[in-house]
Design a protein around this motif. Structure first.
Motif, PDB file in Angstrom:
ATOM      1  N   HIS A  67      -8.927   5.559  -6.453  1.00  0.00           N
ATOM      2  CA  HIS A  67      -8.506   6.941  -6.183  1.00  0.00           C
ATOM      3  C   HIS A  67      -9.216   7.914  -7.088  1.00  0.00           C
ATOM      4  CE1 HIS A  67      -5.475   6.505  -3.129  1.00  0.00           C
ATOM      5  NE2 HIS A  67      -4.984   5.444  -3.764  1.00  0.00           N
ATOM      6  N   THR A  86      -9.148   0.814   1.507  1.00  0.00           N
ATOM      7  CA  THR A  86      -7.876   1.512   1.688  1.00  0.00           C
ATOM      8  C   THR A  86      -7.989   2.954   1.178  1.00  0.00           C
ATOM      9  OG1 THR A  86      -6.840  -0.613   1.268  1.00  0.00           O
ATOM     10  CG2 THR A  86      -5.391   1.293   1.300  1.00  0.00           C
ATOM     11  N   VAL A  87      -8.594   3.095   0.029  1.00  0.00           N
ATOM     12  CA  VAL A  87      -8.796   4.442  -0.535  1.00  0.00           C
ATOM     13  C   VAL A  87      -9.669   5.263   0.407  1.00  0.00           C
ATOM     14  CG1 VAL A  87      -9.789   5.726  -2.469  1.00  0.00           C
ATOM     15  CG2 VAL A  87      -8.468   3.644  -2.905  1.00  0.00           C
ATOM     16  N   SER A 138      -1.217   2.592  -0.710  1.00  0.00           N
ATOM     17  CA  SER A 138      -2.355   1.876  -1.296  1.00  0.00           C
ATOM     18  C   SER A 138      -2.498   0.515  -0.624  1.00  0.00           C
ATOM     19  CB  SER A 138      -2.122   1.653  -2.794  1.00  0.00           C
ATOM     20  OG  SER A 138      -1.134   0.668  -2.965  1.00  0.00           O
ATOM     21  N   SER A 140      -1.802  -2.111  -1.905  1.00  0.00           N
ATOM     22  CA  SER A 140      -0.593  -2.843  -2.280  1.00  0.00           C
ATOM     23  C   SER A 140       0.459  -2.703  -1.181  1.00  0.00           C
ATOM     24  CB  SER A 140      -0.095  -2.296  -3.619  1.00  0.00           C
ATOM     25  OG  SER A 140       1.272  -2.531  -3.778  1.00  0.00           O
TER      26      SER A 140
END
Lengths: 324, 439
Positions: A67, A86-87, A138, A140
């Motif tokens: 990020h 993902t970012v 995220s 996660s």
């Protein structure tokens, strides 16, 4: 071997060679590099002066977390950044000028679902009604959701608690949560803190993490610069594969972490340049998930295909690739 | 490197054999490599086929969600896993793609297991997007596997090309090195042969020209050295033999010369009187016969003087034989001093001398000569300070008037000498047939 030696002599791209060219008045290229073992190709390339060999003046700007690196890129503090897909996916909703140049490492075991033995969680089904610590919006969270969905567990039956990445281990140790979905090196940190008490729930195949080189459209008109970076990364990846011990030593020194820690997850990494449909499919899945989870509102799945840098840069690598 | 030529030739043949083996070995290696590559590529193609089948079965499973679809997909996944385990790529590096393929195939297996486990627990994937997420995961993984398989394929081809190139370089360099060594060695041996042959050629040429003294000096040590030594030995033997022959020839010539001298001496002795060195009777006769033949051809005149010393016997008896011999010697010397080269002089024995006056033109010349002889011989001979005086009686016969043959002429002269003998003092007398003319 003879051929390799000939290439080594003719090509002048020998890794670790001291007879390197210094970039001549080349504009400085700044790359925000996340301080994680996933960025190993960059550390190797810089240390072995592989960028210089490509006539590039590259400066690696350290950043902590994808990020943060992405932020630096969007603020034009750097020319390129490294971040997980993902970012990239989250930012691509609002930043259509983002360009994914290439993935340089993959892992199907970087994000793990960890719990403490004796905490009542023995398998995935016993997650129901439990608290799971995740990092909001995220990899996660995506990982946890995927795991639940694919195992037929109702997401709403699991209480998710949002933390910052650095807080997750502590949350588990303080039993604020029953499990945490966390990426490395926090998995190692937990295991190192309470050895033999940590349980990893089976999750292989659920999520595939990739770390990518990301730029902005029009930032670099000259494809040679990108090709140079990719060529250097390709050589660095080759070095990582052929010299695993030296690479780990070098990376552990760069990141200031122990060799043991690095070695913990090293086998999970697949260092290679890639920009295939698999990544595209991954991005699409994650984007749809983000929309479903209403992590993003009022938007459509971005046209990721358009945000992939055209294949020419990677095609330029075909020749060096053959040198393997 | 003093390798003798036979050893060099042996090494050359060994090198040639080595070259043959190297060629066979390199061809065999290339063939083995090519076979291996073909097997690898065929195996990868099989993997691609299996992956396609897996993709198809996963689609079916996704569409029908039945046990049969699951089992089919699982069987295909397991079959692919077995094939992946058996996959072997010739490479220095651990094929990363192969490990990843195994990993992703295991992911497919895990996803299938997850699905079936949740079904067993009665939890179907009823949540929104659950099916699509599973499908997406399958697709993603299959896609990843397709990409990795492509990479593996490419890597196998690259590796095959690399190894082929490496083999070509290696074989090429090996063959080149052996060939160069062979060529250099063969050239060096040729040089050696040339040097040796040139040496022998010169040696034989010299020998052919008759040079026996020079010797071959080999500059290198090999079979030619041995030949040169034999050649030198042969030349030495030849030289010794030739010297012996020359010596023998010299000896023969010496002997021949001695024999000739002896023969001459014997002939001289046979033809001449020991004491005076004048022709003896036989030789004188032979010489006169030759002269007579010539005179007959030329119609020349010749005269024969038969000389007998007077008082010789008394002196001989009185003073001894030595004095007598001295008298005879002096007389012979005086006679030699009086005759021409064409004339002949002989001693018939005792105190009898004969003179052949050849090529005379008239009878008076003979008379004058006889007169001169007479005067000369009658001169006293001094012996140990004592004058000794002898006289002489000379009988003369003239060819062709007094005889045509030697015997006739000698007899005629002898008779004429007897005619002169009765004189008190020395005198000569021409043969006058039965009537002798005295002077």
């Amino acid at each position: 071997m003879l051929t390799a030696l000939l290439w080594w002599l003719v090509d002048g791209r020998a890794i670790g060679s001291d007879s390197l060219r210094e970039p001549s008045n080349a504009p400085i290229i700044r790359i925000a590099v996340s301080q994680t073992p996933l960025s190993s190709p960059f550390f190797i390339a810089q240390s072995k002066r592989l960028f210089s060999q490509q006539d590039l003046a590259v400066v690696l700007v350290p950043c902590f977390g994808g990020h943060k690196c992405m932020e630096m890129l969007l603020n034009h503090e750097v020319d390129f950044a490294t971040a997980s897909e993902t970012v990239f996916m989250f930012n691509s909703f609002t930043q259509p000028e983002l360009r994914l140049i290439s993935s340089f490492v993959e892992s199907d075991n970087d994000v793990k679902l960890l719990t403490l033995k004796g905490g009542g969680i023995v398998n995935l089904t016993s997650l129901e009604g439990q608290k799971v610590g995740v990092v909001k919006a995220s990899a996660s969270e995506f990982f946890l959701d995927s795991l639940l969905i694919l195992n037929g567990i109702d997401s709403s039956s699991v209480e998710r608690v949002y933390y910052k990445p650095t807080q997750l281990v502590e949350a588990l140790l303080l039993t604020e949560v029953d499990a945490i979905a966390v990426w490395e090196p926090y998995g190692y940190e937990l295991t190192n803190t309470v050895p033999e008490q940590v349980e990893q729930l089976p999750s292989r195949g659920v999520y595939n993490l990739s770390f990518n080189l990301i730029g902005l459209a029009g930032k670099h008109r000259k494809p040679e610069a990108i090709s140079g970076i990719l060529a250097a990364l390709e050589q660095a990846n080759l070095y990582l594969i052929t010299h695993p011990k030296q690479s780990q030593t070098l990376v552990s020194e760069t990141l200031g972490i122990s060799f043991r820690q690095l070695n913990w997850s090293w086998q999970d990494y697949l260092f290679r340049l890639s920009l295939g449909n698999s990544l595209l499919s991954n991005l699409h899945t994650q984007a749809r998930w983000a929309l479903d989870r209403q992590l993003i509102t009022g938007a459509e799945v971005p046209n990721f295909r358009a945000m992939f840098l055209d294949g020419k840069s990677l095609a330029l690598l075909d020749e060096p690739l053959e040198h393997k | 490197m003093n390798l003798i030529i036979s050893r060099r030739l042996l090494i050359l043949s060994l090198l040639s054999m080595g070259l043959i083996f190297a060629v066979i070995f390199s061809l065999f290696r290339l063939h083995s490599h090519q076979t291996e590559v073909n097997k690898e590529l065929q195996h990868i193609m099989q993997l691609q086929l299996n992956l396609d089948i897996l993709r198809s079965h996963l689609w079916q499973f996704h569409e029908y969600e039945d046990q049969s679809g699951f089992e089919q997909a699982q069987r295909t996944q397991q079959a692919l896993a077995e094939k992946l385990v058996l996959t072997h790529i010739q490479s220095d590096l651990q094929p990363l793609e192969l490990l990843n393929l195994q990993r992703m195939n295991a992911t497919i297996g895990a996803l299938l297991e997850m699905n079936v486990a949740s079904s067993r627990l009665g939890r179907s994937l009823e949540q929104p997007h659950a099916k699509s997420m599973l499908q997406a995961r399958f697709n993603m993984t299959i896609q990843g596997m397709t990409e990795d398989l492509y990479r593996l394929h490419q890597q196998a081809i690259n590796e095959a090309q690399r190894v082929t190139l490496q083999l070509l370089y290696l074989n090429g360099i090996t063959l080149l090195i052996i060939a160069i060594v062979l060529a250099v060695f063969a050239y060096a041996t040729l040089r050696r042969f040339k040097v040796g042959f040139t040496m022998l050629h010169h040696g034989m040429n010299d020998l052919a020209k008759g040079d026996l003294s020079s010797r071959l000096c080999p500059s290198q040590k090999d079979e030619f050295t041995q030949l040169a030594e034999y050649f030198n030995q042969m030349k030495g033997s030849l030289e010794k033999t030739t010297i012996k022959r020359d010596l023998l020839q010299y000896e023969v010539e010496q002997q021949t010369s001695q024999l000739r001298s002896q023969h001459m001496r014997l002939r001289f002795l046979a033809e001449h009187d020991d004491l005076t060195g004048l022709y003896n009777r036989r030789a004188f006769e032979n010489q006169v016969k030759i002269a007579l033949a010539r005179d007959r051809r030329t119609d020349s005149m010749a005269g024969m003087l038969f000389i007998d010393l007077d008082k010789f016997k008394e002196i001989n008896d009185t003073h001894g034989h030595d004095v007598g011999d001295f008298i005879l010697t002096v007389t012979a010397e005086r006679l030699k001093g009086l005759i021409r080269e064409s004339d002949l002089l002989g001693r018939l024995g005792g105190d009898e001398f004969v003179v052949w006056l050849d090529l005379i033109s008239k009878k008076e010349e003979v008379g004058n000569k006889a007169q001169g002889i007479m005067e000369a011989l009658t001169q006293p001979i001094e012996y140990l300070g004592q004058p000794l005086a002898v006289g002489c009686s000379i009988g003369i016969s003239i060819f062709p008037y007094d005889g045509k043959q030697f015997t006739e002429l000698l007899k005629a002269a002898d008779q004429a000498m007897y005619s002169a003998k009765p004189q008190q003092q020395s005198a000569y007398c021409f043969y006058q047939g039965q009537n002798l003319s005295e002077t």
